[in-house]
Design an enzyme around this catalytic site. Sequence first.
Site, PDB file in Angstrom:
ATOM      1  N   GLU A  60     -29.598 -25.493  25.023  1.00 41.77           N
ATOM      2  CA  GLU A  60     -29.515 -24.612  26.180  1.00 41.77           C
ATOM      3  C   GLU A  60     -29.912 -23.189  25.801  1.00 41.77           C
ATOM      4  O   GLU A  60     -29.957 -22.835  24.624  1.00 41.77           O
ATOM      5  CB  GLU A  60     -28.078 -24.578  26.743  1.00 41.77           C
ATOM      6  CG  GLU A  60     -27.596 -25.892  27.322  1.00 41.77           C
ATOM      7  CD  GLU A  60     -26.257 -25.737  28.025  1.00 41.77           C
ATOM      8  OE1 GLU A  60     -26.172 -26.161  29.187  1.00 41.77           O
ATOM      9  OE2 GLU A  60     -25.306 -25.204  27.413  1.00 41.77           O
ATOM     10  N   ASP A  95     -22.641 -17.615  31.286  1.00 43.24           N
ATOM     11  CA  ASP A  95     -23.785 -17.066  30.559  1.00 43.24           C
ATOM     12  C   ASP A  95     -24.257 -15.696  31.042  1.00 43.24           C
ATOM     13  O   ASP A  95     -24.391 -15.474  32.249  1.00 43.24           O
ATOM     14  CB  ASP A  95     -24.999 -18.001  30.693  1.00 43.24           C
ATOM     15  CG  ASP A  95     -24.712 -19.431  30.323  1.00 43.24           C
ATOM     16  OD1 ASP A  95     -23.582 -19.736  29.937  1.00 43.24           O
ATOM     17  OD2 ASP A  95     -25.647 -20.242  30.438  1.00 43.24           O
TER      18      ASP A  95
END
Length: 508
Positions: free
Chosen positions: A226, A54
Amino acid sequence: MRPLSVLTFLLIASLLLVPWGTSKVQAGNTNETLYNEPYRPQYHFSPQKNWMNDPNGLVYYKGEYHLFYQYNPYGNKWGHLSWGHAVSKDLIHWKHLPVALKEDDLGMIFSGSVVVDKHDTSGFFDGKSGMVAIYTSAGETQQQSIAYSKDNGRTWHKYKGNPVIPNPGIKDFRDPKVFWYDETDQWVMVVAAGDRVQFYTSKNLKDWTFTSEFGADRGAHGGVWECPELFELPVKGNPGETKWVLQVDINPGAVAGGSGAQYFVGEFDGKKFTTEQKDVKWVDYGKDFYATQSWNNTPDRRIWLAWMNNWQYAQDIPTSPWRSAMSIPREVSLKKEDGEYVLLQEPVRELSQLRKNIHTWKNQWITPKTNLLSDIKGETLEIQAEFQLDTAKEFGFKVRKGSEEETVIGYNTDNKTLFVDRTKSGQTDFSEHFPGVYQAKMEPENNTVQLRILVDRSSVEVFGNDGETVLTNRIFPNLKSQGLELFTEGGNVKLKTLKIYHLKSTWK
């Protein structure tokens, strides 16, 4: 071991100090090998080595765009997560910096965000401004912690009072996105909490109050939520109207399978997000666009990027000594169409500085079994095309084409779908989830279809009709597969305009 001479020591030291991504000799690499490995992106960000996932802490401060990211300093698979760090003046050329945040007694450093504390609400900066990171400490439980930097993100100090939000009894409680909300003069955090997001507020980034939650009965729920993102955008063509965009990732259960991103358009009052949206809206219909985050503190536009990978096969993609890459940074905007709010995405304008060797065509009829582009080859391309529909059932481009390989980007006029077919794109056998055809509905506009395609050594990003429909996919073709084809099937199509640019590497 024999002691080094002073000259030898200085030479070695100078080599080690060369920033990653330059064209000078570095740590034993030469110009020919550094950032030139098979499948190495030439204008998308990737770590020099090891695992990345990420994007984190995206923030603009004092003339620099900061990109932090989930990083394993010790290997090319998930683990020991820390925050890697890079900076850029233009969102295209990146300079690697040392690891910013390392795992500690509270656990690994999971995803989060960075804010500029302009008025020293935190008390960390002696009345001046500085950078504060808000991240998830992932140990036995997931909790929210903070760290601060007084030197433009080069060194970080973790707050002694961490965690600032202890785990409230939720297994998946992570990825805080924080921003300043002017109307109430306070910080707002949106954080993923299992199958929903939660909102918290704070005056000082240390003491947080829960205010609301959203999503238990909205959106897609095939997997855990998320990496939330929340920001306000003006609506194109409607002066004075703004809407809030809440983006939330999901894994698994995305539109193309595995991990992906959905978004909601609505209202936010500083404490609570509401929406009238009934349908699920997807950010990207390709397989490889996840953990989307936007830059905080950019003055005139909203820019985001995402991790170009999918958790179904992320740890198995055939790259070395690094694994994973980021999408191209994209400017995002909103428009209203038939009563619905639609997110638009386009590559940042800074990408144009990489263009060279332009090829152009106008007003040409394209017929089956002909290829206007037979003389053009390339592994890093930008393609801009506008088609006027006629009798063709299907048309588009075949990129990274070899004797047995091709990635097909096309439009089906019967189904009104934009698609990417990577079943023959190159190496696909590392996962049963990798080969496939991915598609999205896209209506013609005034009987025309517009495409913008970014091709790199191991990725294809497709933007349809000014970025209304987007598909992002990794590909792993043979380095020799550099052919390009413009095709049509079942009839003719009129090519109104076509521009093809070769794109320079950002690492040379």
